[in-house]
Design a protein around this motif. Structure first.
Motif, PDB file in Angstrom:
ATOM      1  N   GLY A  89       0.795  -1.220   0.000  1.00  0.00           N
ATOM      2  CA  GLY A  89       0.000   0.000   0.000  1.00  0.00           C
ATOM      3  C   GLY A  89       0.828   1.271   0.000  1.00  0.00           C
ATOM      4  O   GLY A  89       0.569   2.204  -0.772  1.00  0.00           O
ATOM      5  N   PHE A  90       1.834   1.334   0.876  1.00  0.00           N
ATOM      6  CA  PHE A  90       2.660   2.543   0.970  1.00  0.00           C
ATOM      7  C   PHE A  90       3.373   2.823  -0.354  1.00  0.00           C
ATOM      8  O   PHE A  90       3.416   3.973  -0.817  1.00  0.00           O
ATOM      9  CB  PHE A  90       3.672   2.379   2.103  1.00  0.00           C
ATOM     10  N   GLN A  91       3.933   1.797  -0.984  1.00  0.00           N
ATOM     11  CA  GLN A  91       4.671   1.995  -2.230  1.00  0.00           C
ATOM     12  C   GLN A  91       3.748   2.417  -3.376  1.00  0.00           C
ATOM     13  O   GLN A  91       4.122   3.222  -4.229  1.00  0.00           O
ATOM     14  CB  GLN A  91       5.414   0.710  -2.596  1.00  0.00           C
ATOM     15  N   ILE A  92       2.518   1.867  -3.393  1.00  0.00           N
ATOM     16  CA  ILE A  92       1.572   2.285  -4.427  1.00  0.00           C
ATOM     17  C   ILE A  92       1.232   3.760  -4.266  1.00  0.00           C
ATOM     18  O   ILE A  92       1.252   4.533  -5.235  1.00  0.00           O
ATOM     19  CB  ILE A  92       0.283   1.428  -4.372  1.00  0.00           C
ATOM     20  N   MET A  93       0.948   4.197  -3.024  1.00  0.00           N
ATOM     21  CA  MET A  93       0.610   5.599  -2.784  1.00  0.00           C
ATOM     22  C   MET A  93       1.795   6.500  -3.090  1.00  0.00           C
ATOM     23  O   MET A  93       1.623   7.604  -3.643  1.00  0.00           O
ATOM     24  CB  MET A  93       0.161   5.776  -1.328  1.00  0.00           C
ATOM     25  N   ARG A  94       2.988   6.058  -2.776  1.00  0.00           N
ATOM     26  CA  ARG A  94       4.185   6.862  -3.065  1.00  0.00           C
ATOM     27  C   ARG A  94       4.336   7.070  -4.573  1.00  0.00           C
ATOM     28  O   ARG A  94       4.639   8.184  -5.031  1.00  0.00           O
ATOM     29  CB  ARG A  94       5.419   6.165  -2.499  1.00  0.00           C
ATOM     30  N   ALA A  95       4.113   6.021  -5.343  1.00  0.00           N
ATOM     31  CA  ALA A  95       4.229   6.147  -6.793  1.00  0.00           C
ATOM     32  C   ALA A  95       3.173   7.105  -7.349  1.00  0.00           C
ATOM     33  O   ALA A  95       3.436   7.880  -8.281  1.00  0.00           O
ATOM     34  CB  ALA A  95       4.095   4.774  -7.448  1.00  0.00           C
ATOM     35  N   ILE A  96       1.957   7.074  -6.765  1.00  0.00           N
ATOM     36  CA  ILE A  96       0.897   7.983  -7.218  1.00  0.00           C
ATOM     37  C   ILE A  96       1.298   9.434  -6.959  1.00  0.00           C
ATOM     38  O   ILE A  96       1.210  10.295  -7.855  1.00  0.00           O
ATOM     39  CB  ILE A  96      -0.431   7.661  -6.487  1.00  0.00           C
ATOM     40  N   LEU A  97       1.744   9.737  -5.743  1.00  0.00           N
ATOM     41  CA  LEU A  97       2.075  11.114  -5.380  1.00  0.00           C
ATOM     42  C   LEU A  97       3.313  11.610  -6.121  1.00  0.00           C
ATOM     43  O   LEU A  97       3.386  12.787  -6.511  1.00  0.00           O
ATOM     44  CB  LEU A  97       2.271  11.219  -3.867  1.00  0.00           C
ATOM     45  N   ILE A 131      -5.291   9.621 -10.734  1.00  0.00           N
ATOM     46  CA  ILE A 131      -6.339  10.122  -9.839  1.00  0.00           C
ATOM     47  C   ILE A 131      -7.347   9.020  -9.536  1.00  0.00           C
ATOM     48  O   ILE A 131      -7.816   8.867  -8.402  1.00  0.00           O
ATOM     49  CB  ILE A 131      -7.027  11.354 -10.475  1.00  0.00           C
ATOM     50  N   GLU A 132      -7.679   8.221 -10.551  1.00  0.00           N
ATOM     51  CA  GLU A 132      -8.588   7.097 -10.338  1.00  0.00           C
ATOM     52  C   GLU A 132      -7.993   6.092  -9.360  1.00  0.00           C
ATOM     53  O   GLU A 132      -8.692   5.574  -8.465  1.00  0.00           O
ATOM     54  CB  GLU A 132      -8.873   6.417 -11.679  1.00  0.00           C
ATOM     55  N   LEU A 133      -6.701   5.834  -9.478  1.00  0.00           N
ATOM     56  CA  LEU A 133      -6.035   4.911  -8.563  1.00  0.00           C
ATOM     57  C   LEU A 133      -5.984   5.489  -7.149  1.00  0.00           C
ATOM     58  O   LEU A 133      -6.173   4.767  -6.159  1.00  0.00           O
ATOM     59  CB  LEU A 133      -4.622   4.603  -9.071  1.00  0.00           C
ATOM     60  N   LEU A 134      -5.750   6.799  -7.051  1.00  0.00           N
ATOM     61  CA  LEU A 134      -5.773   7.454  -5.739  1.00  0.00           C
ATOM     62  C   LEU A 134      -7.142   7.303  -5.086  1.00  0.00           C
ATOM     63  O   LEU A 134      -7.242   6.976  -3.887  1.00  0.00           O
ATOM     64  CB  LEU A 134      -5.430   8.936  -5.897  1.00  0.00           C
ATOM     65  N   ILE A 141      -7.999   5.518  -1.489  1.00  0.00           N
ATOM     66  CA  ILE A 141      -8.655   6.227  -0.389  1.00  0.00           C
ATOM     67  C   ILE A 141      -9.964   5.553  -0.004  1.00  0.00           C
ATOM     68  O   ILE A 141     -10.327   5.460   1.176  1.00  0.00           O
ATOM     69  CB  ILE A 141      -8.887   7.698  -0.789  1.00  0.00           C
ATOM     70  N   THR A 142     -10.688   5.049  -1.008  1.00  0.00           N
ATOM     71  CA  THR A 142     -11.974   4.397  -0.746  1.00  0.00           C
ATOM     72  C   THR A 142     -11.788   3.065  -0.021  1.00  0.00           C
ATOM     73  O   THR A 142     -12.531   2.744   0.909  1.00  0.00           O
ATOM     74  CB  THR A 142     -12.728   4.173  -2.071  1.00  0.00           C
ATOM     75  N   ARG A 143     -10.801   2.274  -0.470  1.00  0.00           N
ATOM     76  CA  ARG A 143     -10.632   0.923   0.085  1.00  0.00           C
ATOM     77  C   ARG A 143      -9.778   0.909   1.354  1.00  0.00           C
ATOM     78  O   ARG A 143      -9.932   0.014   2.197  1.00  0.00           O
ATOM     79  CB  ARG A 143      -9.997   0.011  -0.978  1.00  0.00           C
ATOM     80  N   TYR A 144      -8.859   1.894   1.494  1.00  0.00           N
ATOM     81  CA  TYR A 144      -7.988   1.948   2.671  1.00  0.00           C
ATOM     82  C   TYR A 144      -7.964   3.388   3.204  1.00  0.00           C
ATOM     83  O   TYR A 144      -6.937   4.075   3.137  1.00  0.00           O
ATOM     84  CB  TYR A 144      -6.565   1.512   2.308  1.00  0.00           C
ATOM     85  N   PRO A 145      -9.084   3.893   3.719  1.00  0.00           N
ATOM     86  CA  PRO A 145      -9.141   5.315   4.093  1.00  0.00           C
ATOM     87  C   PRO A 145      -8.166   5.702   5.206  1.00  0.00           C
ATOM     88  O   PRO A 145      -7.448   6.702   5.072  1.00  0.00           O
ATOM     89  CB  PRO A 145     -10.604   5.492   4.527  1.00  0.00           C
ATOM     90  N   LEU A 146      -8.129   4.951   6.281  1.00  0.00           N
ATOM     91  CA  LEU A 146      -7.240   5.317   7.401  1.00  0.00           C
ATOM     92  C   LEU A 146      -5.782   5.171   7.000  1.00  0.00           C
ATOM     93  O   LEU A 146      -4.953   6.053   7.285  1.00  0.00           O
ATOM     94  CB  LEU A 146      -7.559   4.445   8.616  1.00  0.00           C
ATOM     95  N   GLU A 147      -5.458   4.055   6.382  1.00  0.00           N
ATOM     96  CA  GLU A 147      -4.075   3.837   5.985  1.00  0.00           C
ATOM     97  C   GLU A 147      -3.621   4.893   4.973  1.00  0.00           C
ATOM     98  O   GLU A 147      -2.486   5.391   5.037  1.00  0.00           O
ATOM     99  CB  GLU A 147      -3.915   2.443   5.391  1.00  0.00           C
ATOM    100  N   ARG A 164     -14.459  16.125  -6.010  1.00  0.00           N
ATOM    101  CA  ARG A 164     -13.597  16.972  -5.186  1.00  0.00           C
ATOM    102  C   ARG A 164     -12.193  16.392  -5.085  1.00  0.00           C
ATOM    103  O   ARG A 164     -11.194  17.123  -5.100  1.00  0.00           O
ATOM    104  CB  ARG A 164     -14.198  17.117  -3.779  1.00  0.00           C
ATOM    105  N   THR A 165     -12.100  15.080  -4.989  1.00  0.00           N
ATOM    106  CA  THR A 165     -10.781  14.445  -4.970  1.00  0.00           C
ATOM    107  C   THR A 165     -10.043  14.721  -6.269  1.00  0.00           C
ATOM    108  O   THR A 165      -8.842  15.032  -6.261  1.00  0.00           O
ATOM    109  CB  THR A 165     -10.931  12.931  -4.763  1.00  0.00           C
ATOM    110  N   ARG A 166     -10.748  14.605  -7.392  1.00  0.00           N
ATOM    111  CA  ARG A 166     -10.125  14.869  -8.682  1.00  0.00           C
ATOM    112  C   ARG A 166      -9.652  16.320  -8.774  1.00  0.00           C
ATOM    113  O   ARG A 166      -8.534  16.595  -9.215  1.00  0.00           O
ATOM    114  CB  ARG A 166     -11.123  14.562  -9.801  1.00  0.00           C
ATOM    115  N   GLU A 167     -10.498  17.242  -8.357  1.00  0.00           N
ATOM    116  CA  GLU A 167     -10.127  18.658  -8.414  1.00  0.00           C
ATOM    117  C   GLU A 167      -8.922  18.953  -7.523  1.00  0.00           C
ATOM    118  O   GLU A 167      -8.017  19.712  -7.909  1.00  0.00           O
ATOM    119  CB  GLU A 167     -11.321  19.518  -7.997  1.00  0.00           C
ATOM    120  N   ALA A 168      -8.893  18.359  -6.323  1.00  0.00           N
ATOM    121  CA  ALA A 168      -7.770  18.581  -5.409  1.00  0.00           C
ATOM    122  C   ALA A 168      -6.479  18.031  -6.001  1.00  0.00           C
ATOM    123  O   ALA A 168      -5.413  18.671  -5.917  1.00  0.00           O
ATOM    124  CB  ALA A 168      -8.060  17.927  -4.065  1.00  0.00           C
TER     125      ALA A 168
END
Length: 815
Positions: free
Chosen positions: A712-720, A736-739, A743-749, A788-792
């Motif tokens: 999870g961490f590595q996937i989010m790092r690649a997105i950002l 953005i779709e992957l982000l 967020i939907t499947r792992y909101p807290l993490e 809103r997520t897409r716009e942000a």
């Protein structure tokens, strides 16, 4: 002020004409007036000038037999004016009113000319250019320039509405009605002249002239597209007249001088030219019930065309029966609207007349290709009507010895199309008769490969293509919409086919086909031409349960061969085939239900074995430096393939060896930094599918947690990092779709991961300040709206890349 009496016309300045014409063409096509406006300031003054000067220029070209530079420029100006003012001309083709332009380039006569006169003079000039003597592409090029206008003008004639001129003035309303009534006779006269001209212009020259043309000239001389169903009657009448005149001639090889003018000629080229015109109008002719087409394909016309000799006339007739070279609609489908052949009838139906004409041309080397194409189209469109004549097609198959293999493949596809209309059990003998010799030749090629490698490979490709044609012919292409039909009739038909497939003869045939394919893959799977031929065959010879044929092969053995070929040389072809065959392993149910049925244990085991082989092969290749960068087609096909397995066999991913599964996910994460858009987007789509389907499967709760913990961490790092500048801007929607998925499947993490990554010392160097990062986090986790997520994410991307506030940044924000 506009003069009211006629003054002597100024001398024509030929040196200034071409630059002035070029400027006017630019004005008419690429200025604010290009939408048809400015008729008083541009159109009417030009019509007055053309009325004074146009005729002599065109007549000089006709007298000289060619168009000089001035005449060529005038033709271009006429075409530009026609494209600009087509609706104006349609509106005023019969208008009695006098022209009243704001300004005029020539002194005006008194009385002023009627608008109808000026418009009809314009049309006359264009017709004269369309009718220039000589051959297009050899003697002149102006006639082709005018053809687009005649289409445009015809559309304008259909759409013009005179009523808007009436307003509240009753007299004006009466005038509009008169113009509406008078317009059609004039328009019909114009188009009657046009089709006479076009028919004459498309006629090929006699061989004595044609032999002097080079290849470029031959290629350039093409038949003109002509106009709509009203023209068909003209051409049919012309054909009947010319064929009647030929009755007094002996044979079709008579050559007489080619006429350049309008008198009726009976040489074969003239008949061929009219046939070409009939072929050219097929797109627009309503074919449901046409007496003219019954004449064309009946004894009056087709029955009187030559059965031998004169290749040009016969070739055009074959094109007419089948498809045009650009695969537009064809008359082949018209035969489906006609009654079937009555057995006791002495007069053959139009369909059987066409079949007889086509088959007679097959042995002719110069016509074989065209005849094979026409036969394939006829049989494909008229399977049911031809099924009672299957014995005749058996005789045709027996007589194919003199036909080249390239065309034989199309003939066999034609025969297979007719066989398909038979009851399954009756299909067995003819299918065996046409397919077994092809398989035998393929084995022959395999056996001779060591002695004559090039010849054997070419023979193998040809037999694979022939077998592909047979498989396509047997497919019920017109019944594909019945795939989800659970009616008793459809179920009974499927049951009949399945029982016929169990016949010993059919089992042996399929076994032989699979064995031949296996030998081909083992010997030539790295050859590009063989790969392409195998790919086409795999697509044709596999089917969903509702479309299965006698020779359809199961996906499991073919997937085994795909794995073998991929191990020898990884290509997008093999990965794409694996994608298709994975669907065949777990086909959709005949009855649509809320829940997708689980694949059988046997299918899941096959899928697991195939997936392991493909992953080991692909990941080993991608581990080599630069391979993923230089082979974006393979990368895209690979992630598309594994995503297909996710949709159909998700649980098997969590039965993979741990190292293999982790290697797949890490490969996808690495692909998120690729600069080739399709590679990156396919990897992003794969990860989104994997995360979403794992998270929504109640049986995979442990797998969901493990996926987040490990990757999870590595996937989010690649997105950002991608937002900050690593990935190309065009891939932002996918990231953005992957982000959003994360967020939907792992909101807290995800909230924790994003904070750690954005504020880490090793975050990708960018223009985003701590304030911008905090704003991004707050906006993303302060809303559950995808918008809103897409716009942000878009705003953060602009800030991070230093594009905030720039026109370029906002113009490309949604790329």
């Amino acid at each position: 002020m506009v003069p009211t009496t006629e003054s002597p016309a100024p001398e024509f300045d030929d040196q200034a004409f071409i630059p002035a014409s070029d400027s006017l063409q630019e004005l008419l096509t690429a200025s604010s007036l290009c939408d048809g406006s400015g008729t008083k300031t541009v159109t009417e003054p030009l019509l007055l000038w053309l009325d004074r000067y146009g005729g002599p220029i065109v007549q000089a070209s006709i007298d000289a037999g060619f168009a000089d530079d001035i005449s060529h420029s005038l033709c271009k100006l006429l075409v530009a004016l026609g494209d600009h003012s087509a609706m104006y001309f349609a509106k005023n083709i019969a208008a009695p009113a006098q022209v009243k332009p704001i300004a005029s380039p020539v002194p005006l006569p008194s009385p002023l000319p009627a608008l109808s006169h000026l418009v009809q003079n314009f049309l006359k000039l264009l017709l004269q250019y369309t009718a220039l003597p000589g051959y297009y592409g050899v003697d002149e090029e102006e006639s082709e320039m005018t053809l687009g206008f005649w289409y445009l003008f015809q559309e304008a004639l259909w759409n013009v509405d005179y009523a808007f001129d009436a307003g509240e003035d009753g007299e004006a309303g009466n005038e509009a009605e008169e113009r509406d009534r008078d317009m059609m006779p004039v328009a019909k006269a114009v188009y009657s002249e046009l089709v006479t001209i076009v028919r004459r212009k498309v006629v090929w020259p006699p061989r004595t002239v044609l032999n002097g043309w080079n290849r470029e000239q031959r290629d350039k001389f093409q038949a003109y597209y002509v106009l709509r169903d009203d023209m068909l009657a003209f051409y049919v009448t012309d054909l009947l007249q010319r064929l009647s005149a030929r009755q007094e001639q002996d044979g079709w090889e008579v050559r007489v001088p080619f006429p350049l003018r309008y008198h009726l000629s009976i040489v074969p080229q003239e008949i061929e030219g009219t046939l070409h015109c009939v072929m050219a109008v097929q797109e627009a002719v309503p074919i449901e019930d046409s007496p003219h087409l019954r004449q064309v394909f009946g004894p009056e016309i087709l029955g009187r065309l030559p059965k031998a000799g004169d290749e040009r006339v016969r070739r055009t007739a074959l094109h007419l029966i089948g498809k045009l070279s650009n695969n537009c609609c064809s008359y082949a489908s018209w035969f489906t609207t006609q009654p079937a052949q009555v057995p006791e009838s002495a007069t053959p139906s139009p369909l059987m007349s066409a079949i007889t004409f086509v088959v007679a041309a097959l042995p002719h080397p110069a016509l074989c290709l065209f005849a094979a194409n026409a036969l394939r189209d006829l049989c494909d469109a008229n399977r049911t009507a031809l099924a009672p004549h299957i014995a005749a097609f058996g005789e045709l198959h027996a007589g194919l010895t003199g036909i080249p293999d390239t065309e034989k493949a199309k003939v066999l596809q034609s025969i297979a199309s007719v066989i398909q209309a038979l009851p399954p059990v009756e299909e067995i003998p003819p299918v065996e008769a046409i397919a077994s010799p092809v398989v035998a030749k393929l084995f022959e090629a395999l056996q001779s490969a060591s002695q004559l490698p090039d010849e054997a490979r070419a023979m193998a490709v040809q037999q694979l293509e022939t077998l592909t044609g047979v498989a396509r012919g047997l497919t019920r292409v017109t019944d594909s919409l019945l795939a989800l039909d659970d009616s008793p009739e459809v179920q009974a038909a499927i049951g009949d086919m399945n029982r016929a497939r169990e016949d010993e003869r059919v089992l042996k045939l399929r076994e032989a086909i699979l064995s031949a394919i296996r030998g081909t893959v083992e010997l030539w799977s790295t050859d590009a031409s063989v790969c392409d031929a195998l790919s086409d065959l795999f697509k044709a010879i596999t089917a969903l349960p509702s479309d299965v044929t006698l020779i359809s092969l199961p996906p499991g053995p073919l997937l085994e061969l795909v794995c073998l070929a991929a191990q020898r040389q990884l290509t997008a072809v093999w990965l794409s085939l694996a994608t298709m065959l994975a669907i065949q392993l777990n086909p959709p149910a005949l009855i649509v239900t809320t829940f997708k049925p689980e694949p059988s244990p046997e299918a899941a085991e096959i899928a697991l074995n195939v997936l392991q082989v493909l992953l080991q092969t692909s990941l080993s290749a991608f581990a080599q430096p630069g391979v993923m960068i230089s082979n974006p087609d393979i990368v895209q096909a690979f992630f598309g393939c594994v995503e297909s397995f996710i949709h159909h066999f998700l649980p098997i991913f969590y039965r993979l060896p741990a190292g293999l599964f982790d290697g797949l996910v890490q490969c996808a994460i690495g692909a998120l930094s690729l600069q080739e858009r399709y590679s990156l987007t396919s990897a992003s789509t794969f990860l989104s599918s994997l995360i979403t389907r794992t998270a929504t499967n109640d049986d995979l709760a442990a797998a969901k947690a493990s996926l987040a913990q490990t990757h999870g961490f590595q996937i989010m790092r690649a997105i950002l990092f991608g937002f900050a500048g690593v990935a190309p801007r065009s891939a932002m929607p996918n990231l953005i779709e992957l982000l959003s998925t994360m967020i939907t499947r792992y909101p807290l993490e995800s909230k924790q991961w994003i904070s750690e990554i954005l504020f880490a010392d090793d975050f990708y160097p960018c223009r985003a300040t701590p304030e911008a990062k905090n704003k991004f986090i707050k906006t993303v986790f302060g809303t559950r709206s995808l918008k809103r997520t897409r716009e942000a994410a878009q705003q953060f991307t602009l800030v991070a890349r230093g594009l905030e506030g720039s026109a370029f940044g906002y113009a490309t924000v949604s790329m």
